[in-house]
Write an enzyme that holds these catalytic residues in place. Structure first.
Site, short mmCIF file in Angstrom:
data_model
loop_
_atom_site.label_atom_id
_atom_site.label_comp_id
_atom_site.label_asym_id
_atom_site.label_seq_id
_atom_site.Cartn_x
_atom_site.Cartn_y
_atom_site.Cartn_z
N LYS A 124 59.24 72.15 76.02
CA LYS A 124 59.77 73.46 76.39
C LYS A 124 59.09 73.95 77.66
CE LYS A 124 59.36 76.56 73.12
NZ LYS A 124 59.18 77.75 72.26
N LYS A 136 49.40 75.17 70.70
CA LYS A 136 49.80 76.19 69.72
C LYS A 136 48.62 76.51 68.84
CE LYS A 136 53.49 78.48 68.48
NZ LYS A 136 54.66 78.83 69.30
N GLY A 175 51.42 85.32 71.94
CA GLY A 175 51.88 85.70 70.61
C GLY A 175 52.90 84.73 70.04
N ASP A 176 53.19 84.91 68.77
CA ASP A 176 54.26 84.19 68.07
C ASP A 176 54.51 85.04 66.82
OD1 ASP A 176 55.66 81.35 68.25
OD2 ASP A 176 55.21 81.64 66.14
#
Ligand code: GLU
Length: 456
Positions: A124, A136, A175-176
């Site tokens: 991505k 991540k 963020g997520d």
């Protein structure tokens, strides 16, 4: 056997061999293997044309993260009781730039989920054209029902371990799910304290005015809609007058709804982890923002403001609502084969993934085999991380851009990603297949960089 056939079978054999090895070692990491399988299934034509990728064993190298940091997070709740959670940071690949990717706080977080998200993030991020690698992080901490003070203490405890592994040129979290501007603010304060230096480029998703970029909050949702708009243009269609269903009600969903409405669509449903609302007149954005951004309440309360709307317990039913365009913006594997079939039966024309891996591989195949245009997550939701990279650029120069400036850059990035994915699909013999196109476009960029770097 002709030379071509020999090479074809070598490509297939290589892919199957690497996948089997991963399956043997990580058989229990189902989400990770799903993300790997989805990419691997796209790569046969690439290896046929580029045997150098096999020679350099790129597949096996790219599937193994550079490192997985796993740590204990001990923190005190409001009753002065000590609680313990697991924290992670997966630093997957930094060929394109510093590791980059969000932090997720959700009880489901484990190493498999972290690795699937980190793996997706590599491709991505490469697709955005920005200088960012893939990573991540997260924790199985459940923010639901926690006080603001508990959230702050947890974020500080999390950063007390994480700070030594990150930096503006090393690894840049954001963020997520479960992590927004409030949590990023607490991370940032603790990082600054421990590092003893003011390095705003270490985190993105900061509040505008405090090192953050205008347009970051909107970027993932807007970007998804910009991407789907490009898909629609190719069939001489637009969002105008279309009925849209958006799952979720977090940042991605809210701003996908906002942009779809700007473009003239009617968005009739959205959800949270408890259930979904259906408003045949079109969801009131003002009410949605009041519930989610101001009050932090459940989506079920929407019907108190709009009694003509309905609330239904459980999330899966949202896909039984007839729509032209479905934008899954909640979480992984929210559309399975059964939901995909219902959407098709009800006439869905386009599906754009706002969340990460919201559709199972079987669901994607079903959409594609039934002529539904499908925009895969690593292309369609890349707008968030793309604007994170723009935030890093602003932090590095100290020059901040207007909302319109950022939005215009985001729009161009999403158009470019679409053109790139579409072009790659055509080049490798799968016109219209954006899954294959996006996977190949992202993969070849990183693979070429890995070859150029050499083995280490
Ligand atoms: N969590 C988002 C994603 O899945 C954004 C990551 C970032 O901004 O670094 O792409």
């Amino acid at each position: 056997m002709t030379k071509l056939q020999t090479e074809q079978s070598a490509a297939k054999q290589y892919i199957e061999h690497v996948y089997a090895q991963l399956e043997q070692i990580y058989g229990h990491e189902t989400e990770f293997l799903q993300a790997v399988e989805e990419i691997f299934l796209s790569l046969e034509p690439v290896f046929e044309q580029h045997p150098e990728y096999i020679e350099h064993n790129i597949l096996q190298r790219i599937a193994e993260p550079d490192r997985v940091v796993s740590f204990r997070v001990a923190w005190q709740d409001d009753n002065n009781k000590t609680q313990v959670n697991r924290g992670y940071r997966v630093q997957y690949n930094n060929v394109m730039g510093p590791y980059k990717g969000g932090i997720r706080f959700h009880p489901s977080v484990n190493e498999s989920i972290m690795k699937f998200l980190g793996f997706e993030q590599i491709f991505k991020n490469a697709l955005t054209g920005q200088p960012i690698g893939g990573g991540k992080g997260g924790s199985n901490f459940n923010p639901k029902g926690k006080s603001d003070a508990e959230i702050m203490r947890f974020c500080q405890a999390f950063m007390t371990e994480l700070y030594r592994h990150i930096g503006p040129d090393v690894d840049v979290p954001a963020g997520d799910i479960g992590v927004g501007a409030r949590e990023i603010g607490y991370f940032w304060g603790q990082y600054k304290r421990l590092q003893g230096a003011y390095q705003p480029g270490v985190l993105t998703g900061k509040r505008p005015g405090y090192g953050g970029s205008l347009g970051r909050k909107e970027a993932t949702g807007y970007g998804t809609v910009y991407f789907v708009e490009e898909m629609l243009k190719d069939i001489d269609q637009s969002f105008y007058n279309k009925t849209v269903v958006v799952s979720g009600s977090g940042n991605v969903a809210i701003y996908a709804i906002e942009k779809a409405r700007h473009l003239g669509a009617k968005v009739v449903a959205c959800s949270d982890s408890s259930g979904y609302i259906y408003d045949p007149e079109g969801i009131s954005l003002r009410t949605l923002k009041e519930i989610k951004e101001v009050k932090g309440d459940r989506i079920s309360t929407y019907v108190n403001y709009h009694p003509h709307a309905t609330y239904t317990e459980g999330c899966k039913g949202i896909w039984t609502i007839p729509c032209h365009i479905a934008l899954p913006c909640a979480t992984q594997n929210e559309i399975d084969l059964e939901s995909a079939q219902v959407l098709i039966d009800n006439g869905v024309k386009v599906v754009g993934e706002g969340a990460n891996m919201p559709c199972s591989i079987e669901a994607i195949n079903l959409f594609q085999n039934n002529g539904v245009l499908f925009g895969p997550a690593k292309a369609a939701n890349a707008g968030g991380v793309a604007v994170s990279a723009l935030e890093m650029a602003q932090n590095a120069t100290g020059i901040f851009w207007s909302f319109d400036d950022v939005d215009a850059q985001l729009h161009k990035i999403m158009k470019d990603i679409y053109a790139n994915a579409k072009g790659c699909a055509e080049k490798y013999g799968f016109p219209g297949n954006l899954v294959i196109g996006a996977n190949i476009a992202g993969f070849t960029k990183v693979a070429d960089g890995m070859i150029a770097e050499g083995v280490y």
